[in-house]
Design a protein around this motif. Structure first.
Motif, PDB file in Angstrom:
ATOM      1  N   ARG A  15       0.842  -1.194   0.000  1.00  0.00           N
ATOM      2  CA  ARG A  15       0.000   0.000   0.000  1.00  0.00           C
ATOM      3  C   ARG A  15       0.878   1.246   0.000  1.00  0.00           C
ATOM      4  O   ARG A  15       1.966   1.279   0.565  1.00  0.00           O
ATOM      5  CB  ARG A  15      -0.962   0.004   1.178  1.00  0.00           C
ATOM      6  N   ASP A  68      -6.938   2.437   5.626  1.00  0.00           N
ATOM      7  CA  ASP A  68      -7.657   1.308   6.217  1.00  0.00           C
ATOM      8  C   ASP A  68      -7.165  -0.041   5.696  1.00  0.00           C
ATOM      9  O   ASP A  68      -7.462  -1.082   6.283  1.00  0.00           O
ATOM     10  CB  ASP A  68      -9.162   1.434   5.946  1.00  0.00           C
ATOM     11  N   ASP A  69      -6.430  -0.047   4.595  1.00  0.00           N
ATOM     12  CA  ASP A  69      -5.867  -1.290   4.069  1.00  0.00           C
ATOM     13  C   ASP A  69      -4.720  -1.731   4.965  1.00  0.00           C
ATOM     14  O   ASP A  69      -3.935  -0.897   5.431  1.00  0.00           O
ATOM     15  CB  ASP A  69      -5.364  -1.100   2.637  1.00  0.00           C
ATOM     16  N   PRO A  70      -4.588  -3.024   5.219  1.00  0.00           N
ATOM     17  CA  PRO A  70      -3.520  -3.487   6.118  1.00  0.00           C
ATOM     18  C   PRO A  70      -2.144  -3.347   5.471  1.00  0.00           C
ATOM     19  O   PRO A  70      -2.013  -3.472   4.253  1.00  0.00           O
ATOM     20  CB  PRO A  70      -3.862  -4.957   6.349  1.00  0.00           C
ATOM     21  N   PRO A  71      -1.134  -3.107   6.294  1.00  0.00           N
ATOM     22  CA  PRO A  71       0.232  -3.098   5.758  1.00  0.00           C
ATOM     23  C   PRO A  71       0.677  -4.524   5.438  1.00  0.00           C
ATOM     24  O   PRO A  71       0.043  -5.488   5.854  1.00  0.00           O
ATOM     25  CB  PRO A  71       1.066  -2.499   6.894  1.00  0.00           C
ATOM     26  N   SER A  72       1.759  -4.639   4.702  1.00  0.00           N
ATOM     27  CA  SER A  72       2.295  -5.946   4.303  1.00  0.00           C
ATOM     28  C   SER A  72       3.687  -6.129   4.880  1.00  0.00           C
ATOM     29  O   SER A  72       4.303  -5.189   5.376  1.00  0.00           O
ATOM     30  CB  SER A  72       2.381  -6.031   2.777  1.00  0.00           C
ATOM     31  N   GLU A  73       4.180  -7.360   4.776  1.00  0.00           N
ATOM     32  CA  GLU A  73       5.558  -7.666   5.161  1.00  0.00           C
ATOM     33  C   GLU A  73       6.219  -8.369   3.994  1.00  0.00           C
ATOM     34  O   GLU A  73       5.645  -9.262   3.382  1.00  0.00           O
ATOM     35  CB  GLU A  73       5.594  -8.564   6.387  1.00  0.00           C
ATOM     36  N   LYS A 117      10.535  -0.094   8.265  1.00  0.00           N
ATOM     37  CA  LYS A 117       9.129   0.188   7.941  1.00  0.00           C
ATOM     38  C   LYS A 117       9.079   1.377   6.994  1.00  0.00           C
ATOM     39  O   LYS A 117       9.725   2.394   7.218  1.00  0.00           O
ATOM     40  CB  LYS A 117       8.331   0.496   9.203  1.00  0.00           C
ATOM     41  N   ASN A 122       4.421  -0.673   5.940  1.00  0.00           N
ATOM     42  CA  ASN A 122       4.836  -1.953   5.364  1.00  0.00           C
ATOM     43  C   ASN A 122       6.212  -2.303   5.914  1.00  0.00           C
ATOM     44  O   ASN A 122       7.091  -1.445   5.983  1.00  0.00           O
ATOM     45  CB  ASN A 122       4.900  -1.857   3.834  1.00  0.00           C
TER      46      ASN A 122
END
Length: 169
Positions: A15, A68-73, A117, A122
């Motif tokens: 995102r 509102d979208d979740p972060p990624s790894e 981060k 992310n």
């Protein structure tokens, strides 16, 4: 005879809610190269979608995302992680980014991971494979199937035919 298809590497889509902050982080700090950019409408207000590359690592940044979208790894393998960390330190100071640190997340007595981060939360984990990799018993290891996982990119890293106890070298 091999399979009639070939599976390539995955490309994570992360995102991005602030284009300028994302470009400052990925391009100015980490030195990713922008391979291409796309907007569905030819206006600056249209969300940006872009592809970045650093070495063999490719990531996509999605400007259609919201907070509102979740972060990624994402885990990105690096040979000689300490050297990469040292390379980034002056860039961190120059761009106002956090100073990178390589850590020992597994308590194995070897610093292997550098966690950063991005401005959207992310998590990028740059990591160096251990000298000996755990290979599950169920996965075939043969010339027909090749070497699995991150070890494919690091052919000089020795592998174990049987998993060690506790999955540690």
């Amino acid at each position: 005879m091999g399979a009639p298809f070939q599976i390539g590497s995955s490309i994570p889509v992360l995102r991005m809610t602030d284009e300028s902050a994302a470009k400052a982080f990925y391009v100015d700090y980490l030195a990713f190269e922008i391979e291409w950019e796309h907007r569905f409408h030819d206006t600056p207000e249209s969300p940006l979608y872009l592809q970045l590359r650093l070495g063999e690592a490719i990531v996509h940044l999605n400007g259609h995302a919201t907070v509102d979208d979740p972060p990624s790894e994402v885990r990105i393998p690096v040979k000689v992680i300490e050297a990469f960390c040292e390379h980034l330190r002056p860039h961190a100071e120059a761009t106002g980014q956090p100073t990178p640190v390589v850590v020992d997340p597994r308590g194995a007595g070897r610093n292997t991971d550098m966690n950063l981060k991005d401005p959207d939360g992310n998590l990028l984990t740059f990591w160096e494979p251990l000298a000996v990799q755990f290979i599950p018993k169920k996965l075939p290891i043969s010339p027909a199937h090749g070497i699995i996982g991150a070890c494919r990119r690091f052919p000089d890293v020795p592998l174990l035919a049987k998993p060690p106890s506790l999955c540690r070298p």
